[in-house]
Motif scaffolding. Sequence first.
Motif, PDB file in Angstrom:
ATOM      1  N   ILE A   1       0.948  -1.400  -0.053  1.00 23.54           N
ATOM      2  CA  ILE A   1       0.000   0.026   0.094  1.00 23.54           C
ATOM      3  C   ILE A   1       0.926   1.267  -0.105  1.00 23.54           C
ATOM      4  N   GLU A   2       2.011   1.174   0.799  1.00 24.37           N
ATOM      5  CA  GLU A   2       2.884   2.286   0.969  1.00 24.37           C
ATOM      6  C   GLU A   2       3.499   2.847  -0.460  1.00 24.37           C
ATOM      7  N   ARG A   3       3.704   1.421  -1.328  1.00 27.84           N
ATOM      8  CA  ARG A   3       4.336   1.921  -2.555  1.00 27.84           C
ATOM      9  C   ARG A   3       3.356   2.398  -3.592  1.00 27.84           C
ATOM     10  N   ILE A   4       2.054   1.833  -3.490  1.00 24.40           N
ATOM     11  CA  ILE A   4       1.006   2.733  -4.458  1.00 24.40           C
ATOM     12  C   ILE A   4       0.773   4.334  -4.028  1.00 24.40           C
ATOM     13  N   ARG A   5       0.702   4.511  -2.751  1.00 23.75           N
ATOM     14  CA  ARG A   5       0.160   5.760  -2.200  1.00 23.75           C
ATOM     15  C   ARG A   5       0.926   7.108  -2.762  1.00 23.75           C
ATOM     16  N   PRO A   6       2.262   6.982  -2.772  1.00 21.51           N
ATOM     17  CA  PRO A   6       2.778   8.397  -3.221  1.00 21.51           C
ATOM     18  C   PRO A   6       2.667   8.564  -4.836  1.00 21.51           C
ATOM     19  N   PRO A   7       2.551   7.646  -5.694  1.00 19.14           N
ATOM     20  CA  PRO A   7       2.279   7.893  -7.117  1.00 19.14           C
ATOM     21  C   PRO A   7       0.922   8.341  -7.183  1.00 19.14           C
ATOM     22  N   MET A   8      -0.179   7.797  -6.269  1.00 22.02           N
ATOM     23  CA  MET A   8      -1.469   8.085  -6.584  1.00 22.02           C
ATOM     24  C   MET A   8      -1.556   9.688  -6.103  1.00 22.02           C
ATOM     25  N   LEU A   9      -0.969   9.906  -4.887  1.00 23.86           N
ATOM     26  CA  LEU A   9      -1.102  11.506  -4.372  1.00 23.86           C
ATOM     27  C   LEU A   9      -0.541  12.257  -5.659  1.00 23.86           C
ATOM     28  N   ALA A  10       0.780  12.013  -6.177  1.00 22.82           N
ATOM     29  CA  ALA A  10       1.476  12.713  -7.261  1.00 22.82           C
ATOM     30  C   ALA A  10       0.399  12.922  -8.486  1.00 22.82           C
ATOM     31  N   LEU A  11      -0.049  11.825  -8.784  1.00 25.47           N
ATOM     32  CA  LEU A  11      -1.018  11.673 -10.050  1.00 25.47           C
ATOM     33  C   LEU A  11      -1.912  12.653  -9.751  1.00 25.47           C
ATOM     34  N   SER A  12      -2.710  12.669  -8.503  1.00 24.78           N
ATOM     35  CA  SER A  12      -3.767  13.522  -8.445  1.00 24.78           C
ATOM     36  C   SER A  12      -3.335  15.024  -8.503  1.00 24.78           C
ATOM     37  N   ALA A  13      -2.453  15.303  -7.869  1.00 29.22           N
ATOM     38  CA  ALA A  13      -1.948  16.771  -7.856  1.00 29.22           C
ATOM     39  C   ALA A  13      -1.584  17.302  -9.326  1.00 29.22           C
ATOM     40  N   LEU A  14      -1.000  16.252 -10.132  1.00 28.85           N
ATOM     41  CA  LEU A  14      -0.455  16.312 -11.563  1.00 28.85           C
ATOM     42  C   LEU A  14      -1.851  16.596 -12.370  1.00 28.85           C
ATOM     43  N   ALA A  15      -2.875  15.712 -12.018  1.00 27.10           N
ATOM     44  CA  ALA A  15      -4.165  16.007 -12.711  1.00 27.10           C
ATOM     45  C   ALA A  15      -4.748  17.343 -12.541  1.00 27.10           C
ATOM     46  N   ILE A  16      -4.817  17.632 -11.191  1.00 27.36           N
ATOM     47  CA  ILE A  16      -5.397  19.020 -10.850  1.00 27.36           C
ATOM     48  C   ILE A  16      -4.409  20.350 -11.398  1.00 27.36           C
ATOM     49  N   LEU A  17      -3.260  20.180 -11.346  1.00 23.27           N
ATOM     50  CA  LEU A  17      -2.536  21.027 -11.892  1.00 23.27           C
ATOM     51  C   LEU A  17      -2.657  21.276 -13.766  1.00 23.27           C
ATOM     52  N   LEU A  18      -2.644  20.002 -14.152  1.00 19.20           N
ATOM     53  CA  LEU A  18      -2.981  20.093 -15.607  1.00 19.20           C
ATOM     54  C   LEU A  18      -4.067  20.490 -15.897  1.00 19.20           C
ATOM     55  N   THR A  19      -5.340  20.163 -15.428  1.00 17.82           N
ATOM     56  CA  THR A  19      -6.675  20.847 -15.601  1.00 17.82           C
ATOM     57  C   THR A  19      -6.585  22.223 -15.380  1.00 17.82           C
ATOM     58  N   ALA A  20      -6.052  22.801 -14.245  1.00 24.62           N
ATOM     59  CA  ALA A  20      -5.940  24.289 -14.136  1.00 24.62           C
ATOM     60  C   ALA A  20      -5.204  24.900 -15.315  1.00 24.62           C
ATOM     61  N   PHE A  21      -4.123  24.159 -15.634  1.00 22.61           N
ATOM     62  CA  PHE A  21      -3.396  25.049 -16.764  1.00 22.61           C
ATOM     63  C   PHE A  21      -4.294  25.072 -17.968  1.00 22.61           C
ATOM     64  N   ILE A  22      -4.949  23.817 -18.219  1.00 20.78           N
ATOM     65  CA  ILE A  22      -5.690  23.798 -19.714  1.00 20.78           C
ATOM     66  C   ILE A  22      -6.929  24.772 -19.508  1.00 20.78           C
ATOM     67  N   LEU A  23      -7.491  24.876 -18.248  1.00 17.86           N
ATOM     68  CA  LEU A  23      -8.639  25.913 -18.049  1.00 17.86           C
ATOM     69  C   LEU A  23      -7.964  27.082 -18.284  1.00 17.86           C
ATOM     70  N   ARG A  24      -6.926  27.462 -17.670  1.00 19.45           N
ATOM     71  CA  ARG A  24      -6.539  28.899 -17.743  1.00 19.45           C
ATOM     72  C   ARG A  24      -6.124  29.037 -19.425  1.00 19.45           C
ATOM     73  N   LEU A  25      -5.783  28.398 -20.049  1.00 18.65           N
ATOM     74  CA  LEU A  25      -5.584  28.694 -21.393  1.00 18.65           C
ATOM     75  C   LEU A  25      -6.862  28.823 -21.901  1.00 18.65           C
ATOM     76  N   THR A  26      -7.949  27.990 -21.651  1.00 16.29           N
ATOM     77  CA  THR A  26      -9.132  28.188 -22.507  1.00 16.29           C
ATOM     78  C   THR A  26      -9.949  29.386 -21.883  1.00 16.29           C
ATOM     79  N   ALA A  27      -9.717  29.709 -20.840  1.00 21.54           N
ATOM     80  CA  ALA A  27     -10.221  30.946 -20.060  1.00 21.54           C
ATOM     81  C   ALA A  27      -9.623  32.210 -21.017  1.00 21.54           C
ATOM     82  N   LYS A  28      -8.246  32.154 -20.918  1.00 25.58           N
ATOM     83  CA  LYS A  28      -7.475  33.141 -21.654  1.00 25.58           C
ATOM     84  C   LYS A  28      -7.942  33.345 -23.044  1.00 25.58           C
ATOM     85  N   TRP A  29      -8.279  32.393 -23.861  1.00 27.26           N
ATOM     86  CA  TRP A  29      -8.633  32.465 -25.259  1.00 27.26           C
ATOM     87  C   TRP A  29      -9.884  32.902 -25.133  1.00 27.26           C
TER      88      TRP A  29
END
Length: 495
Positions: free
Chosen positions: A191-219
């Motif tokens: 469990i300890e092995r899958i925990r950090p990648p999952m947390l990192a993935l979540s953070a990455l997905a949220i950052l990516l969404t924010a970035f895409i949304l920012r671009l869309t909103a900007k356009w």
Amino acid sequence: MRLTSFRTRILLLGILFASIIVAAVLITTYLVVADGMDDVAATETSRLAARAASEVRHAVTTSIMDARRSGLTGTQAIAAAEVAFANSIPERFGVAQGFLEGSFAFWDPALEEPQYVSAENSVVDDDAGRQRAVANAESVEAHLGGRPLVLNLFFAPDLGSYVVHVPFQRPNGHTWVLDVVYWPVRETEAIERIRPPMLALSALAILLTAFILRLTAKWLLRLVDELRIAADSIDAGLLDVRLPEASGNEIGDLARSLNALIERLRRRSDMQTRFVADASHELATPVAGIRGYIGILRSWGADDPEVRTEALDAIDRESRRMVRLTRQLLGLIRSEHELEYHSVRHDVNAVCREVVAGAESRHAEKDILFTGPPDTALTLLADPERVEEVITILVDNAAKYTQPGGSVTVSTIGRKGDVVITVSDTGPGISAEELPFIFERFYRSDRSRSAGSGGFGLGLAIAKQIVDSSGGLIDVASTPGEGTTFTVCLPKGRG
Ligand SMILES: Nc1ncnc2c1ncn2[C@@H]1O[C@H](COP(=O)(O)OP(=O)(O)OP(=O)(O)O)[C@@H](O)[C@H]1O
Ligand SMILES: [Mg+2]
């Protein structure tokens, strides 16, 4: 960063949705894995308990048999077996015995402390479980400690310990309990092995969404900004500005609609400017005439009665012209702001005949043959005053522009839902180049101007405005040299 701005709202909402979706997916995946690990640990514990139970029973049997084999009987045999059994425990269940990953504790249910423990962590606080195992004479499984699975995602995982209380009979017949304790170290590590990648993935997905949304909103907002800048210049009175229509999307559609609106506003504003200019010009002419004749009166009026009469006549004529013009202008402005129509059912033929009779007397000197509609009634639901105004304008024009000896005919016909009134004359006609303009305000053909017929070019504009606002149509057909026919089509009205 304003909370009310689209940019901020889109961004925040997007991050919220992304977080919810990402969290749902990750938590589900994690729960499936963690639950699997939980199952693995429980199965491992049961397997371990089965082996330990068979081991302990084997130890009891062996020690009894050994005592008997050495010739002992009765209580002596039992005492010897007890000692042999106790001595065999460390050997069979000691840490050195690698066959089992768990740890063990031997409990005398009558005592509070275990009698033998294979490791420190094998002492678990579950007296109730042990009592139940003794009472039912069967193994009892328990899962002790640990955190809820969801929390293990956010903190270092803690699965607690898995215990099986195995009851068994010692050589002397007393029932003891063997605690088989399993600490799921490998499962926790998984469990300890899958925990950090999952947390990192979540953070990455949220950052990516924010970035895409920012671009869309900007356009999106760049397009809106372009519209705003263009709209600002319109606000400053620049009606020549057009919004960028290039983008093939909803904002482009909006720009197209706004451009059409601006075009309509510009045309209206142009018309208004021209109207004011024309009206002032038309008013200035009689005023200049009046001032001229006042000058003449001042200079010679006192001495020459003929000049005086002529000047006074001219002033009278010019002032009448002004009164007529202002009346027509007022009429136009009034009808622009929604004339009040008092619709009543009336005989449109009678109205036409009245108009013809009036024109006949006004233009008596011209020797024109006027023909009106027959005596039969033709009912129309409309404001008779407005209908009369329109027909008067048309008949007056016909009489005015037709040479002496010509004819003017007014006829009516009832069609399906309409009443059609035609006014035709045998006048000079209107050239094809002039036809498109005759309904415009202040438009007069050059010929009419030079003929000095005294009009303002407002009659047809007024007629059109009335017909339009009654939901009707007005049209003209003319052959130069032969005559002109105006057609007015009015809806009959319900009933
Ligand atoms: N029956 C007609 N025959 C020939 N030309 C016409 C006829 N009716 C209108 N016109 C032309 O259309 C122009 C516009 O007519 P309209 O009635 O609007 O103005 P007007 O008669 O000149 O002035 P006003 O009606 O304001 O006194 C006229 O100047 C004239 O050139
Ligand atoms: Mg006219």
